[in-house]
Design a protein around this motif. Structure first.
Motif, PDB file in Angstrom:
ATOM      1  N   LEU A  67       0.813  -1.217   0.000  1.00  0.00           N
ATOM      2  CA  LEU A  67       0.000   0.000   0.000  1.00  0.00           C
ATOM      3  C   LEU A  67       0.844   1.263   0.000  1.00  0.00           C
ATOM      4  O   LEU A  67       1.886   1.326   0.661  1.00  0.00           O
ATOM      5  N   VAL A  68       0.367   2.271  -0.727  1.00  0.00           N
ATOM      6  CA  VAL A  68       0.825   3.646  -0.548  1.00  0.00           C
ATOM      7  C   VAL A  68      -0.427   4.509  -0.488  1.00  0.00           C
ATOM      8  O   VAL A  68      -1.462   4.162  -1.068  1.00  0.00           O
ATOM      9  N   ILE A  69      -0.343   5.617   0.230  1.00  0.00           N
ATOM     10  CA  ILE A  69      -1.511   6.480   0.404  1.00  0.00           C
ATOM     11  C   ILE A  69      -1.172   7.868  -0.087  1.00  0.00           C
ATOM     12  O   ILE A  69      -0.127   8.436   0.265  1.00  0.00           O
ATOM     13  N   ILE A  70      -2.064   8.435  -0.902  1.00  0.00           N
ATOM     14  CA  ILE A  70      -1.853   9.767  -1.464  1.00  0.00           C
ATOM     15  C   ILE A  70      -3.058  10.637  -1.141  1.00  0.00           C
ATOM     16  O   ILE A  70      -4.189  10.312  -1.510  1.00  0.00           O
ATOM     17  N   GLY A  71      -2.816  11.753  -0.446  1.00  0.00           N
ATOM     18  CA  GLY A  71      -3.882  12.685  -0.110  1.00  0.00           C
ATOM     19  C   GLY A  71      -3.943  13.822  -1.103  1.00  0.00           C
ATOM     20  O   GLY A  71      -2.914  14.370  -1.512  1.00  0.00           O
ATOM     21  N   VAL A  97       3.294   7.787   2.586  1.00  0.00           N
ATOM     22  CA  VAL A  97       2.234   8.779   2.381  1.00  0.00           C
ATOM     23  C   VAL A  97       2.754   9.893   1.490  1.00  0.00           C
ATOM     24  O   VAL A  97       3.887  10.362   1.661  1.00  0.00           O
ATOM     25  N   GLY A  98       1.915  10.340   0.557  1.00  0.00           N
ATOM     26  CA  GLY A  98       2.262  11.459  -0.297  1.00  0.00           C
ATOM     27  C   GLY A  98       1.125  12.449  -0.377  1.00  0.00           C
ATOM     28  O   GLY A  98       0.009  12.177   0.088  1.00  0.00           O
ATOM     29  N   SER A  99       1.408  13.615  -0.949  1.00  0.00           N
ATOM     30  CA  SER A  99       0.373  14.636  -1.159  1.00  0.00           C
ATOM     31  C   SER A  99       0.400  15.060  -2.618  1.00  0.00           C
ATOM     32  O   SER A  99       1.466  15.116  -3.246  1.00  0.00           O
ATOM     33  N   LEU A 100      -0.770  15.360  -3.146  1.00  0.00           N
ATOM     34  CA  LEU A 100      -0.920  15.616  -4.577  1.00  0.00           C
ATOM     35  C   LEU A 100      -1.726  16.877  -4.813  1.00  0.00           C
ATOM     36  O   LEU A 100      -2.834  17.017  -4.311  1.00  0.00           O
ATOM     37  N   ASP A 101      -1.153  17.813  -5.581  1.00  0.00           N
ATOM     38  CA  ASP A 101      -1.892  18.988  -6.033  1.00  0.00           C
ATOM     39  C   ASP A 101      -2.396  18.707  -7.445  1.00  0.00           C
ATOM     40  O   ASP A 101      -1.605  18.426  -8.340  1.00  0.00           O
ATOM     41  N   ILE A 122       5.445  13.219  -3.491  1.00  0.00           N
ATOM     42  CA  ILE A 122       5.223  11.778  -3.585  1.00  0.00           C
ATOM     43  C   ILE A 122       6.600  11.120  -3.685  1.00  0.00           C
ATOM     44  O   ILE A 122       7.111  10.886  -4.789  1.00  0.00           O
ATOM     45  N   PRO A 123       7.223  10.841  -2.547  1.00  0.00           N
ATOM     46  CA  PRO A 123       8.599  10.342  -2.528  1.00  0.00           C
ATOM     47  C   PRO A 123       8.705   8.836  -2.713  1.00  0.00           C
ATOM     48  O   PRO A 123       9.493   8.165  -2.031  1.00  0.00           O
ATOM     49  N   PHE A 124       7.903   8.286  -3.626  1.00  0.00           N
ATOM     50  CA  PHE A 124       7.947   6.845  -3.876  1.00  0.00           C
ATOM     51  C   PHE A 124       7.417   6.582  -5.270  1.00  0.00           C
ATOM     52  O   PHE A 124       6.739   7.428  -5.867  1.00  0.00           O
ATOM     53  N   ASP A 125       7.742   5.411  -5.788  1.00  0.00           N
ATOM     54  CA  ASP A 125       7.280   4.997  -7.114  1.00  0.00           C
ATOM     55  C   ASP A 125       5.907   4.348  -6.961  1.00  0.00           C
ATOM     56  O   ASP A 125       5.721   3.442  -6.146  1.00  0.00           O
ATOM     57  N   VAL A 126       4.934   4.816  -7.744  1.00  0.00           N
ATOM     58  CA  VAL A 126       3.582   4.255  -7.651  1.00  0.00           C
ATOM     59  C   VAL A 126       3.406   3.013  -8.509  1.00  0.00           C
ATOM     60  O   VAL A 126       2.401   2.298  -8.377  1.00  0.00           O
ATOM     61  N   LEU A 154       2.665   9.584 -13.115  1.00  0.00           N
ATOM     62  CA  LEU A 154       3.813   9.244 -12.279  1.00  0.00           C
ATOM     63  C   LEU A 154       4.234   7.783 -12.417  1.00  0.00           C
ATOM     64  O   LEU A 154       5.330   7.412 -12.004  1.00  0.00           O
ATOM     65  N   GLY A 155       3.359   6.960 -12.953  1.00  0.00           N
ATOM     66  CA  GLY A 155       3.663   5.540 -13.065  1.00  0.00           C
ATOM     67  C   GLY A 155       2.399   4.746 -13.328  1.00  0.00           C
ATOM     68  O   GLY A 155       1.349   5.318 -13.648  1.00  0.00           O
ATOM     69  N   ARG A 156       2.498   3.435 -13.168  1.00  0.00           N
ATOM     70  CA  ARG A 156       1.361   2.551 -13.447  1.00  0.00           C
ATOM     71  C   ARG A 156       1.043   1.713 -12.216  1.00  0.00           C
ATOM     72  O   ARG A 156       1.585   0.621 -12.027  1.00  0.00           O
ATOM     73  N   PRO A 157       0.147   2.232 -11.359  1.00  0.00           N
ATOM     74  CA  PRO A 157      -0.236   1.469 -10.160  1.00  0.00           C
ATOM     75  C   PRO A 157      -0.949   0.179 -10.556  1.00  0.00           C
ATOM     76  O   PRO A 157      -1.549   0.081 -11.626  1.00  0.00           O
ATOM     77  N   SER A 158      -0.903  -0.805  -9.661  1.00  0.00           N
ATOM     78  CA  SER A 158      -1.671  -2.028  -9.911  1.00  0.00           C
ATOM     79  C   SER A 158      -3.159  -1.745  -9.767  1.00  0.00           C
ATOM     80  O   SER A 158      -3.986  -2.356 -10.449  1.00  0.00           O
ATOM     81  N   VAL A 159      -3.503  -0.810  -8.865  1.00  0.00           N
ATOM     82  CA  VAL A 159      -4.896  -0.419  -8.666  1.00  0.00           C
ATOM     83  C   VAL A 159      -4.919   0.920  -7.932  1.00  0.00           C
ATOM     84  O   VAL A 159      -3.997   1.239  -7.177  1.00  0.00           O
ATOM     85  N   ILE A 160      -5.943   1.692  -8.195  1.00  0.00           N
ATOM     86  CA  ILE A 160      -6.196   2.921  -7.438  1.00  0.00           C
ATOM     87  C   ILE A 160      -7.546   2.774  -6.763  1.00  0.00           C
ATOM     88  O   ILE A 160      -8.548   2.473  -7.418  1.00  0.00           O
TER      89      ILE A 160
END
Length: 211
Positions: A67-71, A97-101, A122-126, A154-160
């Motif tokens: 899991l990664v979480i983006i607010g 955890v990351g934040s997104l504008d 977002i200091p991680f690869d999604v 930013l990348g290709r998540p497995s799921v959002i």
């Protein structure tokens, strides 16, 4: 969503009414104003809702390892941080955890009142991750669409998956939250105000009547 209500450019004082209403008071001492704001969630209700959502996320994804979480900035960020802490406490693993504008991805970007674009962090690869996208209110679905576009850049998540504290209805796009703290029926003229203790000193969800 709504910004802090103001009366003649002054912040109103809020006094608790006997019922579930908040009454806005004139700072000059002129008594209650005509507008009334209904509190639909208090701090304990918000805490229980976030705890439930954290458990639902873990159960649905069979743990928290990927899991990664983006607010979504700005009010989705405190919720994302709290969910990450809750999941970490339950599963005994660190959750990034990351934040997104999403300002530059909005379909009304050219017509909105200009404001400073906040840097996304977002200091991680999604790529390959289960991304939990977090916002405090789900309304038309347009902010969620913008956020998903930004994440896919930013990348290709497995799921959002989408987690929101309040679903107020009035969708304009085919967007549905996977995790909801509370469904709150509203009219299109009402405003939903989510307050976080981290940014505004208390936890509450209030609905203000429109004109």
């Amino acid at each position: 969503k709504m910004d802090d209500l103001e009366v003649s450019h002054r912040k109103p004082l809020i006094s608790k009414a006997p019922s579930h209403f908040f009454t806005f008071m004139d700072p000059a001492g002129g008594g209650p104003l005509a507008d009334r704001v209904t509190r639909v969630m208090d701090d304990s209700e918000i805490r229980r809702a976030l705890t439930r959502i954290a458990h639902e996320i873990i159960e649905r994804n069979k743990g928290a390892e990927n899991l990664v979480i983006i607010g979504v900035q700005s009010r989705g960020v405190p919720m994302a941080q709290r969910l990450a802490r809750l999941i970490a406490e339950i599963e005994k693993v660190d959750v990034a955890v990351g934040s997104l504008d999403v300002s530059l991805y909005r379909d009304d970007f050219g017509t909105r009142t200009p404001h400073a674009v906040r840097p996304s962090e977002i200091p991680f690869d999604v790529t390959g991750k289960i991304v939990i996208l977090v916002d405090e209110v789900l309304f038309t679905g347009r902010t969620t669409r913008a956020a998903m576009d930004a994440i896919m850049d930013l990348g290709r998540p497995s799921v959002i998956q989408l987690a929101v504290l309040v679903d107020r209805g009035h969708r304009e796009l085919p967007v549905r939250a996977d995790y909801v703290g509370k469904n709150v029926p509203t009219s299109s003229t009402e405003s939903v105000d989510v307050r976080w203790v981290e940014t505004r000193g208390d936890d509450a969800v209030m609905i203000a009547k429109g004109d």
